[in-house]
Design an enzyme around this catalytic site. Structure first.
Site, PDB file in Angstrom:
ATOM      1  CG  ASP A 275      66.025  49.772  26.386  1.00  0.00           C
ATOM      2  OD1 ASP A 275      66.363  50.519  25.330  1.00  0.00           O
ATOM      3  OD2 ASP A 275      65.099  50.457  27.178  1.00  0.00           O
ATOM      4  CB  SER A 300      71.265  44.886  31.002  1.00  0.00           C
ATOM      5  OG  SER A 300      70.631  46.167  31.337  1.00  0.00           O
ATOM      6  NE  ARG A 301      71.232  46.163  23.172  1.00  0.00           N
ATOM      7  CZ  ARG A 301      70.454  44.928  23.313  1.00  0.00           C
ATOM      8  NH1 ARG A 301      69.533  45.060  24.177  1.00  0.00           N
ATOM      9  NH2 ARG A 301      70.459  43.918  22.406  1.00  0.00           N
ATOM     10  CB  ILE A 302      70.243  50.634  31.261  1.00  0.00           C
ATOM     11  CG1 ILE A 302      69.211  50.962  29.892  1.00  0.00           C
ATOM     12  CG2 ILE A 302      70.115  51.444  32.256  1.00  0.00           C
ATOM     13  CD1 ILE A 302      67.617  51.178  30.166  1.00  0.00           C
TER      14      ILE A 302
END
Length: 428
Positions: A275, A300-302
């Protein structure tokens, strides 16, 4: 050679682990002794294979998973402010050798010890955090330092490691054993942090096994199903819903790159699975930036969904600002150069020096209001002042829990408040 160091009472049965590790030797010895009685040999092979295939379970289905929106405070200011980590997230740490990759996990483990102490106090709602370290073909000197450090700071830890000269079979099975233990803890409602150090050596071990089994090699002589192996391990991480005890597994795979090459085969495979990634730059490490996390290549993909609300409001735009200052060539007399020095001083943290969440908010607010930090002395003064809550919880609460004396509590509390007043009046 397998180094199995269990520093927690919550652990899986060590007999099944050792049986799995020495399984090829057991099968060889029993095949020599029981050549006439083949039925017993079949039962032994079936038992050993059931242990192995029990480690190869599929991850929890999506219907049972929850959103990753609970923040995991790492104690690193640059991570908590601009690159947040959530409970149940899969975070890749990659960089060259000796750039501080393992120290990021150790700092996280040190801060989680602080959270575990809070979780052991009655009346507080925080949960204990367990740490699992999976070392794959590690140097014995590094392992000795790491075990002695974890033995001192954290008793909620499990260390599974293989020697640098061990065979490829235990190096391949150790991550499977570690993720199975983490699932046992997650199903009981605990939060677990597991570190794979490092995944590139794990892929080399699997490559050796595959070449012995005459599998067709692909890129870099690795088998074509090596992304499947890493995905099957990392997909078992995540966070469960509240009706399933709300446990989580946070994975931190580590990859060692060569000459800052992040386009390597194994690195790009795990980047596509995880992620987020934190890239430790060798140039920043030599320029005394600690931790040497490159904000330009760290993603960061969150995002801010797993970030504290106060820091989310305060640190808006800090990542882009730091990245622009680092990639541009600034003159030493420009105003932006002093802002870059100030940001580097704010995010500077030496090895295993954790920071509290309130200190991050105060430093960023002071920076937003035009107060620049050009000297390390001011930062260290604020570190001592606003990190005193660790002093309070580490010493005062622990001594009260052990002695149950109100006189000791009031005496220590008086010393604690007098130190704060002294630093407020005479130092600042």
């Amino acid at each position: 050679m397998i180094l199995l160091s269990i520093t927690s009472p919550y652990s899986v049965t060590s007999f099944s682990l050792l049986l799995l590790i020495i399984s090829p030797y057991l099968v060889t010895s029993f095949s020599l002794l029981l050549t006439s009685d083949r039925l017993i040999l079949i039962y032994i092979i079936y038992y050993l294979s059931s242990i192995y295939y029990g480690l190869l379970k599929r991850g929890v289905r999506i219907a049972l998973r929850s959103k990753v929106n609970d923040s995991l405070i790492t104690g690193l200011r640059i991570v908590d402010s601009i690159l947040p980590v959530g409970r149940g997230q899969r975070q890749l740490i990659l960089g060259d050798r000796y750039t501080g990759k393992t120290s990021i996990y150790l700092s996280l483990l040190l801060h989680c010890n602080y959270l575990s102490l809070l979780g052991s106090i009655e009346g507080l709602g925080t949960k204990r955090v367990f740490g699992i370290y999976i070392g794959i073909n590690q140097n014995p000197s590094k392992l000795g330092k790491l075990i002695s450090f974890i033995w001192v700071i954290n008793w909620y830890s499990l260390i599974l490691s293989s020697h640098s000269s061990s065979s490829s079979l235990p190096s391949y099975t150790l991550p499977l054993i570690g993720i199975s233990i983490a699932e046992r803890l997650r199903d009981r409602g605990f939060d677990t942090i597991i570190c794979f150090d490092d995944s590139s050596k794990h892929s080399k071990s699997y490559r050796q096994i595959s070449l012995i089994l005459s599998k067709i090699p692909s890129r870099d002589a690795s088998p074509s199903d090596i992304p499947n192996i890493h995905a099957s391990i990392l997909e078992r991480c995540g966070k469960l819903k509240l009706c399933y005890f709300n446990g989580s597994i946070t994975a931190l795979p580590i990859i060692e790159t060569i000459a800052n090459d992040i386009t390597e085969y194994i690195a790009t495979n795990i980047i596509s699975i995880t992620d987020r990634q934190s890239y430790t730059n060798k140039k920043l490490f030599l320029d005394s930036c600690r931790p040497s996390i490159d904000s330009a290549l760290s993603v960061s993909r969150i995002g801010s969904n797993a970030q504290c609300k106060s820091i989310k409001i305060i640190s808006v735009g800090s990542k882009n600002e730091l990245t622009n200052y680092r990639i541009t060539e600034l003159s030493s007399n420009s105003f932006d150069f002093f802002k870059l020095l100030s940001l580097n001083q704010i995010f500077f943290q030496d090895h295993l020096y954790i920071s509290s969440i309130n200190l991050i908010c105060i430093l960023i607010i002071l920076y937003r209001n035009g107060i620049f930090f050009n000297k390390v002395i001011k930062i260290q003064t604020l570190l001592f002042l606003f990190s005193s809550d660790y002093l309070y919880f580490y010493y005062i609460i622990l001594l009260i829990k052990s002695s149950y004396s109100l006189v000791t509590y009031y005496l220590l509390l008086t010393i604690y408040l007098s130190l704060l007043i002294y630093y407020l009046i005479y130092v600042i």
